[in-house]
Design a protein around this motif. Structure first.
Motif, PDB file in Angstrom:
ATOM      1  N   LEU A 121       0.831  -1.207   0.000  1.00 54.48           N
ATOM      2  CA  LEU A 121       0.000   0.000   0.000  1.00 54.48           C
ATOM      3  C   LEU A 121       0.861   1.252   0.000  1.00 54.48           C
ATOM      4  CD1 LEU A 121      -2.847   1.186   0.133  1.00 54.48           C
ATOM      5  CD2 LEU A 121      -2.671   1.106   2.640  1.00 54.48           C
ATOM      6  N   ARG A 122       1.895   1.280   0.832  1.00 55.59           N
ATOM      7  CA  ARG A 122       2.789   2.440   0.862  1.00 55.59           C
ATOM      8  C   ARG A 122       3.447   2.651  -0.496  1.00 55.59           C
ATOM      9  NH1 ARG A 122       4.505   0.422   6.053  1.00 55.59           N
ATOM     10  NH2 ARG A 122       6.237  -0.623   5.015  1.00 55.59           N
ATOM     11  N   ASN A 123       3.901   1.557  -1.086  1.00 51.36           N
ATOM     12  CA  ASN A 123       4.578   1.649  -2.368  1.00 51.36           C
ATOM     13  C   ASN A 123       3.661   2.188  -3.458  1.00 51.36           C
ATOM     14  OD1 ASN A 123       7.295   1.080  -2.437  1.00 51.36           O
ATOM     15  ND2 ASN A 123       7.092  -0.803  -3.598  1.00 51.36           N
ATOM     16  N   VAL A 124       2.466   1.617  -3.531  1.00 58.80           N
ATOM     17  CA  VAL A 124       1.533   1.989  -4.594  1.00 58.80           C
ATOM     18  C   VAL A 124       1.036   3.420  -4.410  1.00 58.80           C
ATOM     19  CG1 VAL A 124      -0.744   1.501  -5.554  1.00 58.80           C
ATOM     20  CG2 VAL A 124       0.842  -0.378  -5.088  1.00 58.80           C
ATOM     21  N   VAL A 125       0.670   3.785  -3.186  1.00 58.64           N
ATOM     22  CA  VAL A 125       0.189   5.150  -2.935  1.00 58.64           C
ATOM     23  C   VAL A 125       1.293   6.164  -3.207  1.00 58.64           C
ATOM     24  CG1 VAL A 125      -0.616   6.748  -1.153  1.00 58.64           C
ATOM     25  CG2 VAL A 125      -1.595   4.453  -1.307  1.00 58.64           C
ATOM     26  N   GLY A 126       2.499   5.884  -2.705  1.00 57.04           N
ATOM     27  CA  GLY A 126       3.610   6.803  -2.950  1.00 57.04           C
ATOM     28  C   GLY A 126       3.934   6.937  -4.424  1.00 57.04           C
ATOM     29  N   GLY A 127       3.957   5.805  -5.137  1.00 61.32           N
ATOM     30  CA  GLY A 127       4.227   5.857  -6.575  1.00 61.32           C
ATOM     31  C   GLY A 127       3.141   6.574  -7.347  1.00 61.32           C
ATOM     32  N   GLY A 128       1.886   6.320  -6.976  1.00 62.88           N
ATOM     33  CA  GLY A 128       0.773   6.994  -7.651  1.00 62.88           C
ATOM     34  C   GLY A 128       0.821   8.501  -7.456  1.00 62.88           C
ATOM     35  N   ILE A 129       1.107   8.933  -6.235  1.00 63.47           N
ATOM     36  CA  ILE A 129       1.194  10.376  -5.962  1.00 63.47           C
ATOM     37  C   ILE A 129       2.352  10.993  -6.740  1.00 63.47           C
ATOM     38  CG2 ILE A 129       1.736  12.077  -4.181  1.00 63.47           C
ATOM     39  CD1 ILE A 129       0.207  10.312  -2.202  1.00 63.47           C
ATOM     40  N   ALA A 130       3.500  10.303  -6.740  1.00 67.80           N
ATOM     41  CA  ALA A 130       4.670  10.841  -7.444  1.00 67.80           C
ATOM     42  C   ALA A 130       4.391  11.014  -8.936  1.00 67.80           C
ATOM     43  CB  ALA A 130       5.869   9.911  -7.252  1.00 67.80           C
ATOM     44  N   MET A 131       3.774  10.003  -9.547  1.00 66.43           N
ATOM     45  CA  MET A 131       3.466  10.118 -10.979  1.00 66.43           C
ATOM     46  C   MET A 131       2.393  11.166 -11.240  1.00 66.43           C
ATOM     47  SD  MET A 131       3.699   6.214 -12.480  1.00 66.43           S
ATOM     48  CE  MET A 131       2.656   5.464 -11.223  1.00 66.43           C
ATOM     49  N   GLY A 132       1.405  11.251 -10.351  1.00 66.28           N
ATOM     50  CA  GLY A 132       0.360  12.254 -10.525  1.00 66.28           C
ATOM     51  C   GLY A 132       0.902  13.670 -10.448  1.00 66.28           C
ATOM     52  N   VAL A 133       1.773  13.917  -9.475  1.00 67.48           N
ATOM     53  CA  VAL A 133       2.334  15.259  -9.302  1.00 67.48           C
ATOM     54  C   VAL A 133       3.223  15.629 -10.484  1.00 67.48           C
ATOM     55  CG1 VAL A 133       3.934  16.627  -7.909  1.00 67.48           C
ATOM     56  CG2 VAL A 133       2.181  15.233  -6.785  1.00 67.48           C
ATOM     57  N   THR A 134       4.122  14.713 -10.884  1.00 65.05           N
ATOM     58  CA  THR A 134       5.025  15.049 -11.989  1.00 65.05           C
ATOM     59  C   THR A 134       4.264  15.213 -13.301  1.00 65.05           C
ATOM     60  OG1 THR A 134       5.486  12.686 -12.329  1.00 65.05           O
ATOM     61  CG2 THR A 134       7.019  13.921 -10.952  1.00 65.05           C
ATOM     62  N   TYR A 135       3.199  14.420 -13.499  1.00 69.11           N
ATOM     63  CA  TYR A 135       2.405  14.579 -14.721  1.00 69.11           C
ATOM     64  C   TYR A 135       1.695  15.927 -14.726  1.00 69.11           C
ATOM     65  CZ  TYR A 135      -0.993  13.722 -18.386  1.00 69.11           C
ATOM     66  OH  TYR A 135      -1.751  13.824 -19.539  1.00 69.11           O
ATOM     67  N   ALA A 136       1.167  16.325 -13.570  1.00 67.86           N
ATOM     68  CA  ALA A 136       0.492  17.626 -13.486  1.00 67.86           C
ATOM     69  C   ALA A 136       1.461  18.764 -13.750  1.00 67.86           C
ATOM     70  CB  ALA A 136      -0.159  17.781 -12.116  1.00 67.86           C
ATOM     71  N   VAL A 137       2.647  18.687 -13.165  1.00 65.13           N
ATOM     72  CA  VAL A 137       3.642  19.730 -13.389  1.00 65.13           C
ATOM     73  C   VAL A 137       4.062  19.773 -14.846  1.00 65.13           C
ATOM     74  CG1 VAL A 137       6.019  20.432 -12.854  1.00 65.13           C
ATOM     75  CG2 VAL A 137       4.505  19.674 -11.013  1.00 65.13           C
ATOM     76  N   GLY A 138       4.292  18.592 -15.444  1.00 69.15           N
ATOM     77  CA  GLY A 138       4.664  18.552 -16.849  1.00 69.15           C
ATOM     78  C   GLY A 138       3.576  19.116 -17.734  1.00 69.15           C
ATOM     79  N   THR A 139       2.324  18.811 -17.448  1.00 71.70           N
ATOM     80  CA  THR A 139       1.208  19.333 -18.238  1.00 71.70           C
ATOM     81  C   THR A 139       1.118  20.853 -18.142  1.00 71.70           C
ATOM     82  OG1 THR A 139      -0.037  17.289 -17.873  1.00 71.70           O
ATOM     83  CG2 THR A 139      -1.281  19.217 -18.574  1.00 71.70           C
ATOM     84  N   ILE A 140       1.285  21.378 -16.928  1.00 74.39           N
ATOM     85  CA  ILE A 140       1.223  22.844 -16.738  1.00 74.39           C
ATOM     86  C   ILE A 140       2.373  23.524 -17.472  1.00 74.39           C
ATOM     87  CG2 ILE A 140       1.449  24.677 -15.027  1.00 74.39           C
ATOM     88  CD1 ILE A 140       0.050  22.752 -13.053  1.00 74.39           C
ATOM     89  N   LEU A 141       3.570  22.974 -17.332  1.00 73.02           N
ATOM     90  CA  LEU A 141       4.718  23.582 -17.999  1.00 73.02           C
ATOM     91  C   LEU A 141       4.608  23.457 -19.513  1.00 73.02           C
ATOM     92  CD1 LEU A 141       7.649  22.401 -15.693  1.00 73.02           C
ATOM     93  CD2 LEU A 141       6.622  24.681 -15.829  1.00 73.02           C
TER      94      LEU A 141
END
Length: 242
Positions: A217-237
């Motif tokens: 659970l820790r792995n999946v939640v942490g990985g999901g958040i990391a990918m979500g944040v970087t994708y959002a930042v990449g989309t905005i930029l």
């Protein structure tokens, strides 16, 4: 008392097999290194993909992240393990010196250490005498320092293992983002990465005799958040540069 079936000498040897703990530590480090490779590279390539990068740009960014991460992991592990090995060698050198110049005091000290572990004084003295006669340095190193002089950590092995583990982990998100068509690459990467994080989380928990559900659970939640944040930042930029 006779040994029951399944509890013979082979089982006893297996439970105390020399170097087993060290090999488990290497395996655990390899799993965690692969996990780092998966997660850090996934965050990088998903973020770049959010900025509408081409496959060539994704491949370039992914390879750069893979090489930077694997080399950084290898260098960090080499420095860390080299420091540990230097400390172990210094402690062993000091112990050799003490055994050479004050062997009687060292024998009394060793017997005292075995007494502290629960042996009666006479038995502790006998054990200390026999172990000293067999290999004084190994006896003192094990009880006093927790070191096996014949199995000191190797910084080159540690660096190589870290490099390989990170590289193997990083290849999964890199291939998952580059090979599929642009319309499907994000979701394919997310699914592949989360599946890999489930495996590494479960495996690391299994090696440490911990609850795999929490680790996964820790792995999946942490990985999901990391990918979500970087994708959002990449989309905005990406949108701001158009």
């Amino acid at each position: 008392m006779t040994a029951s079936p399944g509890q013979g000498p082979a089982d006893h040897d297996e439970a105390h097999e020399p170097g087993l703990g060290g090999r488990l530590n290497w395996l655990r480090a390899g799993v965690l290194g692969a996990n780092d490779g998966v997660l850090s590279t996934a965050g990088l390539v998903v973020g770049v993909a959010g900025a509408n990068a081409t496959s060539t740009q994704l491949l370039t960014a992914g390879l750069a992240g893979l090489l930077a991460g694997s080399l950084s992991m290898a260098a960090g592990e080499y420095v860390s393990v080299s420091t540990q090995r230097d400390t172990e060698q210094a402690a062993l050198a000091k112990e050799r010196l003490e055994l050479r110049h004050t062997p009687e005091a060292e024998l009394v000290e060793l017997a005292g250490l075995y007494e502290a572990k629960g042996l009666d004084p006479e038995l502790a003295h006998q054990v200390a005498v026999q172990l000293t006669a067999h290999d004084a340095l190994a006896a003192h190193a094990e009880v006093e320092l927790g070191i096996d002089p014949d199995e000191l950590t190797n910084p080159w092995h540690a660096a190589g293992a870290s490099f390989v583990a990170f590289t193997v982990g990083a290849l999964l998100p890199l291939l998952a983002i580059v090979l599929p068509p642009p319309t499907h690459r994000i979701w394919i990467t997310v699914v592949a990465v989360l599946a890999a994080l489930v495996f590494t989380g479960w495996q690391s928990a299994r090696l440490g005799d911990a609850d795999p559900r929490r680790a996964v659970l820790r792995n999946v939640v942490g990985g999901g958040i990391a990918m979500g944040v970087t994708y959002a930042v990449g989309t905005i930029l990406g949108a701001s540069t158009e």
